[in-house]
Design an enzyme around this catalytic site. Structure first.
Site, PDB file in Angstrom:
ATOM      1  N   ASP A  21       7.231  84.279   1.934  1.00 45.51           N
ATOM      2  CA  ASP A  21       6.532  83.635   0.824  1.00 45.51           C
ATOM      3  C   ASP A  21       7.161  82.287   0.501  1.00 45.51           C
ATOM      4  OD1 ASP A  21       4.577  83.952  -1.464  1.00 45.51           O
ATOM      5  OD2 ASP A  21       6.432  83.697  -2.604  1.00 45.51           O
ATOM      6  N   GLU A  49       4.528  81.178   4.930  1.00 43.77           N
ATOM      7  CA  GLU A  49       3.532  80.511   4.102  1.00 43.77           C
ATOM      8  C   GLU A  49       3.992  79.073   3.881  1.00 43.77           C
ATOM      9  OE1 GLU A  49       1.408  80.880  -0.295  1.00 43.77           O
ATOM     10  OE2 GLU A  49       3.556  81.239  -0.044  1.00 43.77           O
TER      11      GLU A  49
END
Length: 570
Positions: free
Chosen positions: A270, A314
């Site tokens: 993330d 990401e």
């Protein structure tokens, strides 16, 4: 019947090539872009080939020309799951690991000879650690399972059952920040002499000004705790960790190793570009280099436990040039946000937008940066974006074409749960993470109810139960595409080569590896098209390997392809 041709592939005119290469390197791709990340509590060409004389209103396509090979990308189809919304085993309305085990056969039953499963080969689990928030992107314990989802033993059983079926499992690892309720932060905020104080970024301790705008969104990244200011670029409930502290880096590496030792196959990382990119003014190559250095360090540590660990980041940006940095001995993949927008634009507008041309040049850049060790991560939408069917205004044919494009391009495709049945949803985030729709009418055994649905309200034909009975459903379409991909080595790991369609409504490209070569054609329009295949001594496509709709016909040098159909020729 419309009669069009696909003209022979060739080199683009110098000016067109120059413009598109510049667009790639600067982050411009086709369609509009929205690279702004969510800053709330929810976490997160024209060809130059000469046209030959042909019958009026018809065009010709060569059987194919030798492909200048790029590095192949061995791939698996992944499925993103929000456990809370997926399947409930104990009747509390919340999805859990026992429920996920019950539905593994829906995803992949482990038998390649059956055709009653989706056929995916990997699962990405959204956060499964304890957290005070429903979404889990603010973690309070990195080595535990959220009690709503079950126990660690339940997780291990799920992992074993997935592996029995040949399914790899990766999970969200959120290292940029913790929850403000994490014991580390609670102690750091309460005691300036705490050993955890320097695990976070405090303006007063580091003599920093409490100004600037967050690089992850809008507004100030600074928040107060007991009169001091801490950095939290996404939200006050997510204080950022200080990666200049070697103890923080070591802890995060040990956490990663912990999960790999349990049998996990890798991580979705993330906010991968926000390890050091805190403020808008931080954006630049120097900060990117610091981020990459951290992920290189992390990767090296993970490979000590599992040499095959898969790391996908990401890196929310449309620029391939930026993503390429992270492929240098750091990440295996970066999600291709620019491609996602390009695919949806092509499907919605029913128009060829040179996808393969762009990808060829993007992959050359990726190959150079990664020394050939990269896999693209393709997708249509995810848990932070309005759902596909909503973006396509409920048009199931457009959704089928978007799926056809994604699932016939190189890289690891990621399907967001419910995408295969056309679930809808738009911001706020809870509404794009609604319960998976298993039953007609929206109620039945295992149905999660943690969130009242706003979009997926049990309309006829919108559930797994109903679509399993319909051979023309979106679910059936996904199954056909994945099955075709899984038996074609060229679709599974081949390179991509542009192939000019000569028709605004048809996208075509070659996929090729050492074993086979296939020609993929997508009729994005609702009208049947007839294409004349030009003979080629070196390579000719002589049979239909697969098609998503009945009516595709190949006879001699003529291909008939129905409207809204993906057809693959061998």
């Amino acid at each position: 019947m419309n009669r069009k041709r696909i003209i022979k592939p060739g080199y683009l005119k110098w000016l067109g090539s120059a413009i598109l290469v510049i667009m790639i390197l600067t982050g411009c791709t086709f369609g509009d872009h929205s690279s702004q990340e969510n800053n709330s509590a929810s976490g997160d060409s024209e060809n130059s080939a000469q046209q030959e004389d042909s019958p009026a209103n018809s065009e010709s396509v060569p059987g194919g020309s030798p492909v200048s090979m790029l590095a192949t990308q061995p791939s698996d189809v992944y499925y993103e799951i929000f456990v809370r919304s997926f399947y409930d085993s104990d009747g509390d309305g919340i999805g859990d690991f026992k429920g996920l085990i019950e539905k593994l056969d829906y995803l992949n039953d482990g038998n390649p000879d059956t055709d009653n499963d989706l056929g995916i080969e990997g699962i990405w689990l959204m956060p499964i650690n304890p957290s005070p928030s429903y979404h889990g992107y603010d973690v309070t314990d990195y080595r535990a399972i959220h009690p709503d989802y079950g126990t660690m033993e339940d997780f291990k059983e799920f992992l074993d059952e997935a592996h029995k079926r040949g399914i790899k499992v990766i999970m969200d690892l959120v290292v940029n920040h913790t929850s403000k309720e994490h014991p580390w932060f609670l102690e750091a905020a309460a005691d300036k002499n705490s050993p955890y104080r320097d695990w976070y970024i405090w303006a007063e301790d580091q003599n920093r000004k409490t100004g600037g705008s967050s690089a992850a969104g809008s507004g100030s990244p600074w928040h107060t705790a007991r009169g001091d200011h801490y950095m939290g670029i996404f939200w006050e409930g997510m204080p950022d960790l200080n990666f200049d502290n070697p103890e923080v880096r070591q802890e995060m590496k040990e956490i990663g190793q912990f999960w790999l030792e349990l049998g996990l196959d890798g991580f979705r990382l993330d906010a991968a570009k926000h390890i050091y990119e805190d403020l808008i003014t931080d954006k630049g190559q120097e900060t990117t280099d610091k981020n990459v250095a951290w992920w290189q360090e992390f990767r090296s540590s993970m490979l000590e436990v599992n040499p095959d660990a898969y790391l996908v980041g990401e890196v929310w940006d449309p620029s391939p040039a930026l993503i390429a940095n992270y492929l240098d001995s750091a990440l295996d993949s970066g999600f291709n946000f620019g491609l996602a927008e390009t695919i949806l634009s092509a499907a919605k507008q029913e128009k060829d937008n040179n996808i393969a041309f762009t990808l060829e040049r993007t992959y050359k850049l990726f190959e150079e940066k990664s020394k050939g060790q990269f896999v693209d991560a393709t997708f249509l939408t995810n848990h932070d974006m309005n759902r596909v069917m909503t973006q396509l205004e409920g048009n199931a044919d457009h959704a089928k074409m978007a799926a056809g494009l994604m699932l016939t391009l190189p890289g690891n495709p990621f399907i967001y749960y419910g995408e295969e049945i056309g679930m809808t949803g738009a911001k706020p985030d809870e509404s794009i993470r609604e319960p998976m729709q298993w039953h007609a009418g929206g109620t039945g055994t295992g149905q999660t109810t943690w969130e009242a649905v706003q979009f997926n309200t049990g309309k006829p034909g919108t559930s797994v139960e109903e679509q399993l009975q319909d051979p023309d459903s979106l679910l059936s379409h996904y199954r056909k595409l994945i099955a075709l991909r899984n038996v074609s080595s060229a679709l599974k790991d081949g390179a991509v080569k542009e192939f000019a369609s000569g028709h605004d409504g048809v996208i075509a490209y070659l996929r090729q590896n050492d074993q086979e070569s296939v020609l993929v054609l997508h009729n994005l329009t609702g009208k049947e098209q007839t294409l004349l295949l030009e003979a080629d001594e070196e390579q000719a496509f002589t049979k239909i390997a697969g098609t998503t709709r009945e009516g595709a016909q190949l006879s001699a040098n003529q291909l008939v392809i129905p409207g809204y159909t993906t057809t693959v020729l061998q």
